[in-house]
Design a protein around this motif. Structure first.
Motif, PDB file in Angstrom:
ATOM      1  N   PHE A  29       0.805  -1.200   0.000  1.00 18.72           N
ATOM      2  CA  PHE A  29       0.000   0.000   0.000  1.00 18.72           C
ATOM      3  C   PHE A  29       0.837   1.249   0.000  1.00 18.72           C
ATOM      4  N   SER A  30       2.068   1.078   0.429  1.00 16.88           N
ATOM      5  CA  SER A  30       2.899   2.266   0.488  1.00 16.88           C
ATOM      6  C   SER A  30       3.141   2.835  -0.907  1.00 16.88           C
ATOM      7  N   ASP A  31       2.892   2.029  -1.911  1.00 16.27           N
ATOM      8  CA  ASP A  31       3.070   2.555  -3.260  1.00 16.27           C
ATOM      9  C   ASP A  31       1.827   3.248  -3.789  1.00 16.27           C
ATOM     10  N   LEU A  32       0.742   3.094  -3.063  1.00 14.05           N
ATOM     11  CA  LEU A  32      -0.515   3.626  -3.575  1.00 14.05           C
ATOM     12  C   LEU A  32      -0.412   5.094  -3.944  1.00 14.05           C
ATOM     13  N   LEU A  33       0.298   5.818  -3.125  1.00 17.95           N
ATOM     14  CA  LEU A  33       0.284   7.259  -3.329  1.00 17.95           C
ATOM     15  C   LEU A  33       1.169   7.731  -4.450  1.00 17.95           C
ATOM     16  N   THR A  34       2.049   6.879  -4.867  1.00 18.01           N
ATOM     17  CA  THR A  34       3.003   7.324  -5.867  1.00 18.01           C
ATOM     18  C   THR A  34       2.310   7.984  -7.040  1.00 18.01           C
ATOM     19  N   SER A  35       1.314   7.310  -7.563  1.00 21.44           N
ATOM     20  CA  SER A  35       0.687   7.845  -8.765  1.00 21.44           C
ATOM     21  C   SER A  35      -0.008   9.165  -8.470  1.00 21.44           C
TER      22      SER A  35
END
Lengths: 458, 458, 458, 458
Positions: free
Chosen positions: B7-13
């Motif tokens: 989930f930590s990648d969720l915000l990347t976009s």
């Protein structure tokens, strides 16, 4: 850009916080003085810092309640946290005395049920938003028998539309390296082509020619909101077997010419009415185009859920544009439940069902003058084009029951999506390929339609 | 738990999408048919998928507009997107005819200005929320001269309270390994003890005995909302020099006995009125307690911004409980602007200013019966305790002007925060240490107060 | 693929572990029984789990040692941890008696100095590899005066080649969102075009037409190994001013036609001799091609560090192919240190210096028959092509001193890199553009060379 | 520390690069000129940048080879890439003429088989290290029949020890949120208590009282090297059923008093001989202590794999210290394969087997004077203490066959690990609890040992 990684950690703590509660039920300290008192205290809220604890207590209490307790909570929301009537009367009086935007604003504030702010503040709890979605799921189940709760549901719905707006959603690819606790939800929520076990799941997400994408929300951890399964194929498929055959030989993604959206499933009953699907497909098309520029065709392989029911109604009609008389006669073959095993009947029905399905999709309208078929409404509303009608495309019991085995390809052509979309909503015009148009030509005579036969997909 | 990383990648976009626009202005294609037509189309919104593009166009257009253009936009929001009056009249009539929650709901919907939904839909743009925060910043600047825009500001404010609720905020430590584009904002927004350059910044965030924490929001990337700077010290400090002296020898975090919150700064003018500070301190206390269990004392070193002005007023009064007559006389020393350089005056004023400051903090109330001092209101409202009044604690021109150099330690004792908070809001009671209480003893005679002198911090 | 995020956290703990020590010196408990005893115990190593602590103690002790202490450590490594001579004699005797791979292996093991295994085990310490790199940096500084330490350095070098092989390196883009503690190292290590402060750094990494990439190693946290700065430009630049002018108007990355590598800097003196540069450029070209497919030209803007010295030698020669006699005469203009300010001289020297520089790069060889110019060796060895020689391209004192202001563009054409590389190493052939070839035509008469003048870059 | 997130992305690209190849076999372009020529070219390596491609080709070729092809590769490594004998002879001659460290170094270099450098360079391939581990797995399988390949295996082993040293390993918790492609390997590699399907796996990693930790290496993505499964329990368990009973009620982690290591499994056959286990347990103990400070007991529940075989040998002996004569007689009960179902026999054997097992663990030694039991050697060598011998602790067929159902708790007490470890390796002393010591008292008479009965675990 490298600082994405700094922000990529932002959600970790949210994820952590939210996960705990919604797992195995914990014994929460019951809200002091009863739930109602706790709700009043939360609304009063002199000090903001204590609101988090209060909201958490209320949410916990609800989660560990039994069914009657949960229902009683909604009843309380309805009866105790409606609008403040006296205040509303005053505001209305002021507005009538001297209408102004300020006066309208006062009316607006006074007419807002107090439970709206209550719901907003419940979201303060670490696990608040997830719990609220669960609450609404329960509430939706009660609506049939408790129509007065509709206004409560409207308040949930109103806030969810704001919180779950597309700007807050994040698209994530789901593959065999995704967390198991996300993958198990793909198994659970798949609504179109059932996934029976982990091996089947793996076949859906691991091969190089399979993709899956889901929307997530920062505050609903481990919970996809909606997902789409994609098959990369050499060309547009005509049957579900081509796509899901366990024995098929996977191709390399680079060799794919088409991306086929063969299953879209909503996951959160509690978010019913908050639509994500149209954003999802557009976004996935863009992402795939970037990663696999060789793919030229973006297309669905979709069910036609309303076709059989509509056809039954048409057959009953004395006179209908949709079916030439001889077709109506021939459709009696469908009465034989085993017609698919009779090669002769299969060949006889091919042109007839194909034409009827094309007619249905292009011309059949509901009372609001929109296509009868819900899947057609969805994709055509998104700007897709009805590309091909596929005969005997899905032999599963459901597909046979709902659509006599028919399936449709809707084509997403980024260059014409906008125009299709405008034409659909502005002029009620259905975008269709030339061949589907020919098949759907309005005609009571078979003669003309026959010219369409060359178009029939085998 | 390891799936946090998924989930930590969720915000990347989100981060990626949002960053682009708000950097150097880009030439956006002007909204077709003018901004008003675009706004109407966005509200009409037949197909959801096209809303993102439309919202983006409007937001872009606003961002590249000059000042009059931006102001005109708000004027349009006020005049063209208010509530639908006819509909409101109908809803009111229905409510009067038969009041019900459903009828109140109809009034509520009809009285909502159309711009609220407009703002919600502008948030659909990739960069929408960030742009809306910028919009409100501009709008706040216009309010003084355009009071009628207040209702527009209320709509922004209403939605921001919902979107920026604490449940959506994420606490992040900021250290010398944080992204430069975040750190530069710490330099820019530090409002209490100015940071002059990158070297000074580094001294604030890199040493083992320095910490900084900020709240972030998923949709405002690279933008801290509020941050607090913390010094880890052996004991509760009495002067700002102890904390910020560039020549001090850093201690190891493990040796620290106290965590000192010496600066809290809000960053987003556009979020004025949406409060985060109380959540921030509580959360940081909890995080530090977990990481550094040896720390027993969580305390601020805070300014007393209203003290000098209040004291001036008291001195003018004929009769005041706050000051014994002889103290009023002695305070004439303050007229000498260089009194701090005169050791004799410094010693003479020590007990007098210390007692007066304690009195001010404990007893002085504003018209709403809350403490006059805004910083005291903030920390006491959070449940902190007035721990110590520090004489000559900050010799900077501002501190001398506002507080004759006085500073205060507010103590956050997790065990009593809740009780203090309740007592403060429920009974208006100020939590204070025994020594501060003694100093603040209501008395017109010095005799009694003298017993307090032993308490004076040197 | 989404499971990358699972692994993306793998390094966190390494990073954490490693960072602590190398910051401010800590008082390590001195290795028990002295460093030598600790080293012997580490080599003996009955239980592996205790090796980490032992290695850490030794490394700590070294780090907090003063200069003589550090030197003494290397001396100990040389004298006490060389090969076991008796064992070596035995192994040699066995090999002579009966040569076999097993016997050779025994010789190999016996001839390995014990310090090699010691170095391997020191790497077990959390901060081990970083400390070993620092050790070698110190050791390199001692070599000039202590030639016998060369064999110790060889052991470090041998292991570093294995640990820092390209498979372990990770390429990372560095932008304004990179951690400050990484960015400060870009400032510190930039060796070609100095970066004076954070504002200048920002101009190098933040604009859309600027990129920076670095290689990192999992065990050297916060420490770039080598980095390259890239300017995106419309076309191949001829001067450094075009690239670094602070007043230039940035272009959008999408409008760029060329990517210019204008600075490559090694960061770790302790890794001298372990080469990364060739991998770096190839990888960056591939990454940029993927992100910005419109870029057609990948080119350097490089110094010519050996040109002026070479030219001075040629001018001294009685007879040289490199310079026609009249050019040698004309070059006397260079004796005027202010020649660049004299437009006449500037124009007179233009063809002469340009031809000489082309000749130098294409024909001048060192004793190993490789190009004299080290930068030319590097890029030509990588498979680049000498594309253009630029007159008055860099007016900085260093460039004037080393190369009379000349710079070169080396072109990386992925289609011909392999062939150029083969031709260079196989046949000593220098890849050059037609125009450079014409300029470098071997000739003692100006007549022929004149035809090249049209090629001169302005 | 927030910059960890910057580095946390470092591995992504490695992961990406490595994953591709090792999935479904791809048709690699065969190495030009045959594998041997490619290997020679790789060693020659004039330009480093081209080595990556070359290494990748060789690795690919090997991976798609059939068994004979793979074996032939090792044969080639043996015969064609051994040491350079002539060079070795020269180096030896020089050493004999004048011994020096430089001369020894030359011998060392000359005696190194060329395949060592070859292996190092194969690691340059994106998927190099993973492929090399697979290579060695294959090679190990060939050793029995091809003893001459032992020297090749030694070269792999030598380099793996360097690359997989503990400093490069990363400990990761594995829970239900871990990637599915990692979890499936836990299923596959569990060697102690088999995991039958995903549901059973979930029971091992999801409940709050279950933990799993694995070591990973940056270049072996998705591949745990070794993992340990941990049960959090109220107290030290005596049977495997207490731990693995599917019907047990999970406890909250906070309520746990003990952490039980009940299964440790190596995953990579290709890394045989490179030991990680001792580092793993120590690290996990430290991590758990940090997260769950309430846990006071760190203990294993371990098999005793050599007990039954040893006991059979002792029973055969005429005279043995290990067994009093009457015990030998009583052990005849074991001949009844169903003795566990006979309560009388069970009670009769309890003291006898318990004493014998204690004796076995404390006193039985192999030829190297180390404990006979391999599990005992492992944990005692790590510094653990033999805490308790458990009768009828594991009724699985394997445990009955190997150990008559006995299991052991080894206790990890951080305070005494170091001393135990030293005593074990220095003086061959086995650390044991007082009760185990009493049970294991050397004695041929039952009389004395009887005093130990009170210690018997029920």
């Amino acid at each position: 850009m490298s600082d994405a990684s700094f922000f990529s950690d932002l959600l970790t703590s949210i994820a952590e916080r939210g996960r705990r509660l919604l797992g195995p039920a914990q014994k929460a300290p019951p809200a002091r003085g009863g739930v109602k008192a706790a709700c009043e205290a939360l609304l009063e809220g002199r000090g903001e810092a204590s609101r988090v604890a209060l909201a958490s207590q209320i949410v916990q209490t609800w989660l560990v309640s039994d069914e009657p307790g949960r229902a009683a909570f909604f009843d309380m929301m309805l009866k105790e946290f409606g609008p403040d009537e006296a205040r509303l009367e005053n505001a209305i009086a002021a507005w009538r005395a001297e209408p102004s935007q300020e006066a309208a604003q006062a009316v607006n504030e006074a007419s807002e049920p107090r439970r709206q702010e209550l719901i907003r503040r419940l979201a303060l709890a670490p696990e608040g938003v997830a719990a609220l979605v669960k609450m609404r799921e329960t509430l939706l189940g009660l609506l049939a028998d408790h129509k007065s709760l509709k206004v409560v549901d409207d308040d949930f719905s109103h806030l969810f539309s704001s919180w779950f707006n597309r700007g807050f959603l994040v698209l994530r690819p789901i593959d065999w390296g995704a967390p198991a606790n996300v993958l198990e939800k793909i198994i659970r929520y798949e609504a179109v082509h059932e996934i029976h076990d982990w091996d089947e799941l793996r076949r859906r997400v691991e091969p190089d020619d399979r993709r899956c994408f889901a929307f997530f929300h920062p505050r609903l951890v481990d919970e996809p909101l909606i997902f789409v399964e994609v098959a990369l194929t050499k060309s547009m498929p005509a049957t579900v077997a081509e796509v899901l055959d366990p024995g098929r030989a996977p191709i390399a993604a680079k060799e794919a010419g088409a991306a086929v959206f063969y299953s879209i499933s909503n996951c959160q009953e509690g978010l019913r009415g908050v639509s994500f699907g149209n954003f999802l497909i557009k976004q996935v098309v863009e992402d795939l185009r970037h990663d696999l520029p060789e793919i030229a065709t973006f297309v669905t392989l979709s069910p036609v859920p309303g076709f059989a029911a509509w056809l039954a109604r048409e057959i009953e009609k004395e006179d209908t544009e949709a079916l030439p008389p001889e077709d109506r006669v021939a459709l009696a073959d469908l009465d034989d439940r085993a017609w698919m095993d009779d090669p002769e009947k299969v060949e006889r029905l091919r042109p007839i069902l194909t034409r009827a399905c094309a007619w249905y999709l292009v011309h059949a309208r509901n009372s609001r003058d929109a296509p009868v078929d819900p899947v057609a409404r969805f994709h055509l509303g998104n700007g897709a084009r009805l590309e091909r009608v596929n005969y005997l495309a899905d032999r599963s019991p459901r597909a046979v029951r709902q659509a006599h085995g028919m399936m449709v390809n809707y084509l997403y052509d980024l260059g014409e999506i906008e125009a299709n979309h405008e034409a659909f909503f502005g002029r009620g015009q259905v975008a269709a390929s030339a061949s589907v148009k020919r098949l759907a030509r309005r005609s009571k005579t078979t003669g003309e339609a026959k010219t369409g036969e060359a178009e029939l997909a085998k």
